[in-house]
Design an enzyme around this catalytic site. Structure first.
Site, PDB file in Angstrom:
ATOM      1  CD  GLN A   1       6.280  13.307  -0.262  1.00 57.15           C
ATOM      2  OE1 GLN A   1       5.695  13.844  -1.192  1.00 57.15           O
ATOM      3  NE2 GLN A   1       7.584  13.302  -0.154  1.00 57.15           N
TER       4      GLN A   1
ATOM      5  CG  ASP B   1      -1.879  19.614   5.302  1.00 55.20           C
ATOM      6  OD1 ASP B   1      -1.632  18.466   4.884  1.00 55.20           O
ATOM      7  OD2 ASP B   1      -1.390  20.073   6.353  1.00 55.20           O
TER       8      ASP B   1
ATOM      9  CG  ASN C   1      -2.175   8.912  12.756  1.00 54.50           C
ATOM     10  OD1 ASN C   1      -1.709  10.045  12.918  1.00 54.50           O
ATOM     11  ND2 ASN C   1      -1.595   8.031  11.976  1.00 54.50           N
TER      12      ASN C   1
ATOM     13  CB  ILE D   1      -5.153   6.377   2.821  1.00 53.55           C
ATOM     14  CG1 ILE D   1      -6.015   6.177   1.563  1.00 53.55           C
ATOM     15  CG2 ILE D   1      -3.755   5.838   2.571  1.00 53.55           C
ATOM     16  CD1 ILE D   1      -5.417   6.712   0.264  1.00 53.55           C
TER      17      ILE D   1
ATOM     18  CG  HIS E   1      -3.079  -2.056   5.811  1.00 57.95           C
ATOM     19  ND1 HIS E   1      -2.431  -2.674   4.770  1.00 57.95           N
ATOM     20  CD2 HIS E   1      -2.512  -0.834   5.931  1.00 57.95           C
ATOM     21  CE1 HIS E   1      -1.510  -1.844   4.280  1.00 57.95           C
ATOM     22  NE2 HIS E   1      -1.539  -0.729   4.976  1.00 57.95           N
TER      23      HIS E   1
END
Length: 319
Positions: free
Chosen positions: A12, A33, A95, A118, A175
């Site tokens: 997204q 991707d 991740n 990000i 963050h």
């Protein structure tokens, strides 16, 4: 010659980034991707809107790093998004593996690129990305502070019923739940927010609620969406950083940047105001912190350090 921009991850955020970059005509776009069909499908869909929005950029989708070769800039969103009840930190193990593969892919094909990360948990993932890739520290930066500051500004503007442009503020630190909204650096129409508290236009209690809502801004959206996490505002934040780099705008933006003794922090990535221009992160801007802000900032840095220690246990290569 048009710039080449690669977006690693066609989920997204990746798709929204591609759309915004195309509309702003910032350069040719490669969507990468592992699910090649998603990258190709989104690239084709956005390309078919070019006659309507009048942009003339090339969009392509791929699962091969060779197609991303010699990118001027790369934005990484690859990773698993948060699910309800998951913290950014829960994502760490999954991740980290993904970012290691990405690092290997980009360092062999685009060693001179400016890289914006990000993927969450942001500060630790961007630090791992820099260590894995060995890119210069000024060329690897994390998107977080712009998004957190934008959320804080939005909530304040709604509470005080003033236009967004009248609110000046920023959010520093990691963050996550320890991020530091800078109340001493918050102004409404040029007036310190303290004056609005004194005049009764906003209560300290309401400000605390807004600070808390800002810290949990991502989780609130995850809860509503149930499947997936925020993507419009994160993508807009990434594009602001990209544009400042490609056009050498030298904008002052809060980003997760590498600190070497600035703000009393060393050898760590954390959210601070930086100048982004054609050389990447050209300067870390030092602003004065009150004692309370400094304490909160230090607490935030320690939270990032603890999480990076956890990352090093998962992969000793990060030592």
């Amino acid at each position: 010659m048009k710039k080449k921009i690669t977006l690693i991850g066609a989920g997204q955020i990746g798709g929204t980034l591609a759309h915004l970059i195309a509309i702003k005509k910032l350069g040719d776009i490669v969507l990468f991707d592992v699910a090649e069909g998603i990258a190709k499908g989104k690239a084709l869909d956005i390309a078919q809107s070019s006659p309507i929005d009048n942009f003339d950029v090339n969009l392509s989708g791929t699962n091969n790093y060779e197609d991303t070769k010699n990118s001027d800039a790369i934005i990484i969103t690859a990773g698993v998004p948060r699910k309800p009840g998951m913290t950014r930190d829960d994502l760490l193990g999954i991740n980290l593996k993904i970012i290691k593969q990405v690092s290997e892919g980009i360092k062999s094909t685009s060693p001179n690129a400016f890289v914006i990360c990000i993927t969450n948990p942001l500060d630790v993932i961007v630090m791992a990305l820099q260590r894995y890739s060995k890119f210069p520290k000024n060329k690897v930066v994390g998107m977080a502070g712009i998004l957190d500051s934008s959320r804080f500004k939005y909530f304040l503007s709604k509470e005080l019923k003033v236009p967004i442009g009248d609110v000046e503020t920023l959010v520093l630190g990691g963050h996550g739940d320890t991020m530091v909204p800078m109340l001493n650096h918050t102004k409404i129409r040029g007036e310190p927010i303290e004056n609005f508290i004194k005049s009764g236009k906003i209560t300290k209690d309401n400000i605390e609620k807004i600070v808390d809502r800002t810290r949990k801004g991502g989780a609130e959206i995850v809860k509503y969406l149930e499947k997936g996490s925020a993507y419009y505002a994160p993508a807009a934040s990434g594009v602001q950083m990209l544009e400042s780099y490609l056009k050498d705008l030298k904008k002052e933006l809060p980003c997760a940047a590498f600190l070497e003794n600035e703000y009393g922090a060393k050898d760590i990535y954390a959210g601070v105001p930086v100048i982004i221009g054609k050389n990447g992160v050209e300067k870390v801007v030092q602003i004065n912190l009150s004692e309370n802000e400094k304490n909160q900032f230090d607490k935030s840095i320690n939270a990032v350090k603890e999480l990076f220690d956890a990352a090093k246990k998962i992969d000793p290569e990060l030592e």
